[in-house]
Design a protein around this motif. Sequence first.
Motif, PDB file in Angstrom:
ATOM      1  N   TYR B  32       0.800  -1.154  -0.286  1.00 48.25           N
ATOM      2  CA  TYR B  32       0.517  -0.263   0.086  1.00 48.25           C
ATOM      3  C   TYR B  32       1.244   1.016  -0.016  1.00 48.25           C
ATOM      4  O   TYR B  32       2.075   1.216   0.840  1.00 48.25           O
ATOM      5  CB  TYR B  32      -0.998   0.080   1.263  1.00 48.25           C
ATOM      6  N   PRO B  33       1.006   2.192  -0.635  1.00 51.43           N
ATOM      7  CA  PRO B  33       1.611   3.376  -0.772  1.00 51.43           C
ATOM      8  C   PRO B  33       1.598   4.116   0.371  1.00 51.43           C
ATOM      9  O   PRO B  33       0.738   3.828   1.481  1.00 51.43           O
ATOM     10  CB  PRO B  33       0.989   3.696  -1.949  1.00 51.43           C
ATOM     11  N   GLU B  63      -2.084  -2.634   4.261  1.00 51.93           N
ATOM     12  CA  GLU B  63      -0.364  -3.301   4.272  1.00 51.93           C
ATOM     13  C   GLU B  63      -0.658  -4.653   4.707  1.00 51.93           C
ATOM     14  O   GLU B  63       0.107  -5.325   4.827  1.00 51.93           O
ATOM     15  CB  GLU B  63       0.517  -1.975   5.851  1.00 51.93           C
ATOM     16  N   HIS B 363     -11.377  19.138  -1.866  1.00 57.05           N
ATOM     17  CA  HIS B 363     -11.589  19.392  -0.411  1.00 57.05           C
ATOM     18  C   HIS B 363     -11.906  20.572  -0.517  1.00 57.05           C
ATOM     19  O   HIS B 363     -12.251  20.576   0.550  1.00 57.05           O
ATOM     20  CB  HIS B 363      -9.850  18.689   0.046  1.00 57.05           C
ATOM     21  N   CYS B 388      -5.085  14.137   1.605  1.00 56.23           N
ATOM     22  CA  CYS B 388      -4.632  15.552   1.592  1.00 56.23           C
ATOM     23  C   CYS B 388      -5.375  16.248   2.201  1.00 56.23           C
ATOM     24  O   CYS B 388      -5.109  17.472   2.339  1.00 56.23           O
ATOM     25  CB  CYS B 388      -4.332  15.657  -0.159  1.00 56.23           C
ATOM     26  N   TYR B 389      -6.344  16.333   2.362  1.00 57.75           N
ATOM     27  CA  TYR B 389      -7.939  16.820   3.048  1.00 57.75           C
ATOM     28  C   TYR B 389      -6.990  17.003   4.067  1.00 57.75           C
ATOM     29  O   TYR B 389      -8.008  17.681   4.619  1.00 57.75           O
ATOM     30  CB  TYR B 389      -9.134  16.400   3.078  1.00 57.75           C
ATOM     31  N   MET B 406      -4.602   6.359  10.025  1.00 61.69           N
ATOM     32  CA  MET B 406      -5.315   5.447   8.774  1.00 61.69           C
ATOM     33  C   MET B 406      -7.292   5.132   9.265  1.00 61.69           C
ATOM     34  O   MET B 406      -6.972   4.195  10.174  1.00 61.69           O
ATOM     35  CB  MET B 406      -5.115   4.514   6.644  1.00 61.69           C
ATOM     36  N   GLY B 429     -10.959  10.519   2.966  1.00 60.22           N
ATOM     37  CA  GLY B 429     -11.047   9.898   1.768  1.00 60.22           C
ATOM     38  C   GLY B 429     -11.090   8.360   1.536  1.00 60.22           C
ATOM     39  O   GLY B 429     -11.139   7.607   1.404  1.00 60.22           O
ATOM     40  N   ASP B 430     -10.859   8.998  -0.278  1.00 57.26           N
ATOM     41  CA  ASP B 430     -11.901   7.106  -0.460  1.00 57.26           C
ATOM     42  C   ASP B 430     -10.680   6.108  -0.290  1.00 57.26           C
ATOM     43  O   ASP B 430     -10.915   4.880  -0.150  1.00 57.26           O
ATOM     44  CB  ASP B 430     -11.614   7.372  -2.351  1.00 57.26           C
ATOM     45  N   SER B 431      -9.408   6.739  -0.476  1.00 57.19           N
ATOM     46  CA  SER B 431      -8.291   5.303  -0.214  1.00 57.19           C
ATOM     47  C   SER B 431      -8.492   5.264   0.988  1.00 57.19           C
ATOM     48  O   SER B 431      -8.643   3.589   1.701  1.00 57.19           O
ATOM     49  CB  SER B 431      -6.487   5.570  -0.709  1.00 57.19           C
ATOM     50  N   THR B 432      -8.004   6.226   2.046  1.00 56.05           N
ATOM     51  CA  THR B 432      -8.229   5.884   3.099  1.00 56.05           C
ATOM     52  C   THR B 432      -9.396   4.762   4.019  1.00 56.05           C
ATOM     53  O   THR B 432      -8.960   4.135   4.688  1.00 56.05           O
ATOM     54  CB  THR B 432      -7.844   7.192   4.627  1.00 56.05           C
ATOM     55  N   ASN B 458     -11.426  11.432  -4.616  1.00 58.71           N
ATOM     56  CA  ASN B 458     -11.312  12.480  -5.885  1.00 58.71           C
ATOM     57  C   ASN B 458     -10.685  11.377  -6.339  1.00 58.71           C
ATOM     58  O   ASN B 458      -9.286  11.749  -7.832  1.00 58.71           O
ATOM     59  CB  ASN B 458     -10.068  13.618  -5.030  1.00 58.71           C
ATOM     60  N   THR B 460      -8.580   9.440  -6.455  1.00 59.51           N
ATOM     61  CA  THR B 460      -7.128   9.019  -6.447  1.00 59.51           C
ATOM     62  C   THR B 460      -6.614   8.559  -4.518  1.00 59.51           C
ATOM     63  O   THR B 460      -7.087   9.175  -4.002  1.00 59.51           O
ATOM     64  CB  THR B 460      -6.532   9.346  -7.445  1.00 59.51           C
ATOM     65  N   THR B 461      -5.742   8.306  -4.889  1.00 58.94           N
ATOM     66  CA  THR B 461      -4.954   8.141  -3.936  1.00 58.94           C
ATOM     67  C   THR B 461      -3.671   9.325  -3.818  1.00 58.94           C
ATOM     68  O   THR B 461      -2.629   9.734  -4.167  1.00 58.94           O
ATOM     69  CB  THR B 461      -4.106   6.998  -2.938  1.00 58.94           C
ATOM     70  N   ALA B 462      -4.058  10.616  -3.258  1.00 63.96           N
ATOM     71  CA  ALA B 462      -3.626  11.497  -3.755  1.00 63.96           C
ATOM     72  C   ALA B 462      -2.357  12.088  -3.133  1.00 63.96           C
ATOM     73  O   ALA B 462      -1.048  12.206  -3.817  1.00 63.96           O
ATOM     74  CB  ALA B 462      -3.597  12.675  -3.745  1.00 63.96           C
ATOM     75  N   MET B 463      -2.394  11.891  -1.541  1.00 61.11           N
ATOM     76  CA  MET B 463      -1.307  12.533  -0.943  1.00 61.11           C
ATOM     77  C   MET B 463       0.197  11.968  -1.507  1.00 61.11           C
ATOM     78  O   MET B 463       1.124  12.454  -1.317  1.00 61.11           O
ATOM     79  CB  MET B 463      -1.476  12.134   0.402  1.00 61.11           C
TER      80      MET B 463
HETATM   81  C1  LIG Z   1      -0.959   3.265   7.255  1.00 65.61           C
HETATM   82  C2  LIG Z   1      -0.614   4.546   6.556  1.00 65.61           C
HETATM   83  N1  LIG Z   1      -0.252   4.160   5.334  1.00 65.61           N
HETATM   84  C3  LIG Z   1       0.122   4.908   4.438  1.00 65.61           C
HETATM   85  C4  LIG Z   1      -0.029   6.321   5.159  1.00 65.61           C
HETATM   86  C5  LIG Z   1       0.461   6.659   3.569  1.00 65.61           C
HETATM   87  N2  LIG Z   1      -0.936   7.763   3.486  1.00 65.61           N
HETATM   88  C6  LIG Z   1      -0.742   8.171   3.482  1.00 65.61           C
HETATM   89  S1  LIG Z   1      -2.020   9.934   3.381  1.00 65.61           S
HETATM   90  C7  LIG Z   1      -2.271   8.131   2.374  1.00 65.61           C
HETATM   91  C8  LIG Z   1      -3.840   8.497   0.994  1.00 65.61           C
HETATM   92  C9  LIG Z   1      -4.629   8.738   1.357  1.00 65.61           C
HETATM   93  O1  LIG Z   1      -5.141   9.048   0.456  1.00 65.61           O
HETATM   94  P1  LIG Z   1      -7.143   9.696   0.309  1.00 65.61           P
HETATM   95  O2  LIG Z   1      -7.092   9.260   1.382  1.00 65.61           O
HETATM   96  O3  LIG Z   1      -7.928   9.381  -0.849  1.00 65.61           O
HETATM   97  O4  LIG Z   1      -6.654  11.130   0.202  1.00 65.61           O
HETATM   98  P2  LIG Z   1      -6.121  12.031  -0.453  1.00 65.61           P
HETATM   99  O5  LIG Z   1      -4.993  11.892  -0.045  1.00 65.61           O
HETATM  100  O6  LIG Z   1      -6.400  11.383  -1.754  1.00 65.61           O
HETATM  101  O7  LIG Z   1      -7.313  12.925  -0.267  1.00 65.61           O
HETATM  102  C10 LIG Z   1      -1.220   7.596   2.253  1.00 65.61           C
HETATM  103  C11 LIG Z   1      -1.305   6.610   1.676  1.00 65.61           C
HETATM  104  C12 LIG Z   1       0.315   6.456   5.974  1.00 65.61           C
HETATM  105  N3  LIG Z   1       0.130   7.828   6.433  1.00 65.61           N
HETATM  106  N4  LIG Z   1      -0.712   5.619   6.760  1.00 65.61           N
END
Ligand SMILES: Cc1ncc(C[n+]2csc(CCOP(=O)(O)OP(=O)(O)O)c2C)c(N)n1
Lengths: 195, 542
Positions: B32-33, B63, B363, B388-389, B406, B429-432, B458, B460-463
């Motif tokens: 996971y990024p 993860e 956002h 990002c939010y 998260m 966020g969508d990915s979170t 948004n 995508t996983t923008a951050m």
């Molecule tokens: C456990 C964990 N894994 C990964 C991250 C890294 N991380 C921080 S924000 C984020 C992405 C969030 O994506 P999303 O919820 O879609 O919000 P966006 O940034 O797109 O607004 C990631 C992968 C983290 N902080 N903690």
Amino acid sequence: MKMDIILAGVGGQGILSVAAAIGYAAINEGLHIKQAEVHGMSQRGGVVQSHFRISDQPIYSELIPLGKADMILSLEPMEALRYLPYLGETGWLISNEKPMVNIVDYPDADALYTSIRQVENHVLLDTDKLARKVGTAKASNMALLGAASAHLPLKEKSLEKGIRQLFKAKGEKIMEMNINAFIAGRSLALEKDAV
Amino acid sequence: MRRNIMDLMLLLGDEAIAQGAMDAGLSGVYAYPGTPSTEITEYIQRSKQAKEKKVHSEWSVNEKTAMEEALGMSYAGKRAMVCMKHVGLNVAADAFVNSAITGANGGLLVVVADDPSMHSSQNEQDSRYYGKFAMIPVLEPSDQQEAYDMAYNGFELSEKYETPVLLRITTRLAHSRGAVYRKDLLEENILKLPENMTQYVLLPAIARIQYKKLIDKQQEINTSSEGSAYNYFFDAPDKQRGVIACGITINYLRELYDHGEAPYPVLKIGQYPAPVDKVKMMIGSCAEVLLLEEGYPFLEEMLNTPYMPQAKIKGRLSGDLPRTGELNPDLIAQALGMELSPTRAPSILVKGRPPSMCAGCTHIEVYNELNAALIQYGKGRVFSDIGCYTLGALPPYNAINSCVDMGASITMAKGAADAGLKPAVAVIGDSTFTHSGMTGLMDAIYENSPITIIISDNRTTAMTGGQTSLATGKLDEVCIGLGVGPDHVHTFEPSPKNRQEVINIIEKELAYEGLSVIIPVRECVQTAKKHKKQNIKKEVAS
Ligand SMILES: Cc1ncc(C[n+]2csc(CCOP(=O)(O)OP(=O)(O)O)c2C)c(N)n1
């Protein structure tokens, strides 16, 4: 030979492409390099910075010690000053003069220029304008590299080859525009030096 | 070995790990990024070599699922790698710790990127503790070449001791570029089930046996560290001091001396458990020992405990080095009592340039609408999350009151609502949401908790740079499928044009004494730019 450079800019300006072009050129000349990048929040208008080290001997640290940089190369005047404590006594401060104002408390540009001019070895020029003249302001980063090239321990030809390697995938037109920006930056800096 | 300049690659530490793993016959990467680990997986996703060999490289939802998928691949006999940032290992911890008990069949490499100085994280936890906790070998490279070598050899080590191997890196190595020479390309393992068909069944009766096996392996694991090529000793005549340098810190130390040669004995450590005999020899033969470690004083704490203080051990605990943050050559020079070069004064003109949401970011629209709807209730009731939010915490929005880990937005809002805070709001966020929000949502569904959840989608996983988000575009279906009442699920594209309409929806749901989910959907401006470029390219090509 050893040359330590701090590359500076703001997210989106393309400072890491400058690093990549120098990297190709140094490798082509068989030199050692090490490069530390700060990524992270750069997409969102934050600070982007890279420590770039070139040497004909093995390089140990990825970070340049304070007071040891031979050059600060910046795409933005306030960013140029951010790393002043790294710059050695005889080091070069080379910066684009176009401010990137994305904060409310951005300082007075003339005050920035005055500070930059206080560094004995400096080059301050509008690389955005130079690049626009040869095609696109986007090549401002390569114009800046051109301006710095006379003070880099790399042959002009290897830098040009480095730029070609970097932009190969983007097509002939973009590659040539970037080469032209590099040449324009180089000529202007040489003129300035002559004055 | 003769090295040919043509084989030289200029790689980030992250990329070196990816290349090393692929050259060692990797069959799948799971991740996971998370900064600064993201580029490992992205390198494999872009790699022609990986495409030809059909190496698995799709993103996982979090993860923990990544760790388990990698464990499954290892069960089937193949070499698997899982990558994450340090806090990701908290999420994967259950699977990770237990994978040491089951043991590995195919080589299993767990790559964790720590972030000392918190360049882009909420803490600077040190993953070496997790390795010790799980009782498995830990590797820590000092440069890009070692990062490549350790990824390459890590699988072999894992297969030899039949345990997962932890490869720990830090931000500086992950994001620095250096030269890497490749080794011979290995074939992938063949599909091969574990000989012991019960070792992965951690029923107490079996787990006890497996745990005993893990403990019995410790002697061999220690011996392997003692002889490891990654742990080596440079002798020198001046025994007034010795230096133990872990991972990347050896470079900062060598930087300070001509030809990289310190006048003191130096022990460089790249494989843990730290080699006992070598460390003992350093302590025995030198008047004092300086410990250089990125992250926590992990080894220092073992050598100098509050219960048996050892004055000759110097480092972060003794105050010779800062207790927190990344090291660098200047800090080490100071600890060694060396004179620093004169430096220019910092410019007083320079201001910070904090990251902010991009112009046109969806956002921003969402926060403007939420802030308007919340005026009647006052501040202090918005739980948010990581992405990002989270930048909505800053002025001028001042829109959120928490960001912890998260998924915590939904569950913290529920807990606060349980305590009587009504309305309580979650912004995620969508990915979170797919990472860790869905499970918490089940709690809220079960109790029909009076919370309003905003999933700001948004697409995508923008951050972390715009990676695939696994359920974007169908989040309403996911929520309804899990059991949220369809009348209280709203999906729309937010814009200044429908602002009043959206505020009305949020106000109505804030007043509702039950669970609602509001899903504003609009593409991230950064990925939209990228997509536009790609479309132009496609048109030109066709
Ligand atoms: C456990 C964990 N894994 C990964 C991250 C890294 N991380 C921080 S924000 C984020 C992405 C969030 O994506 P999303 O919820 O879609 O919000 P966006 O940034 O797109 O607004 C990631 C992968 C983290 N902080 N903690």
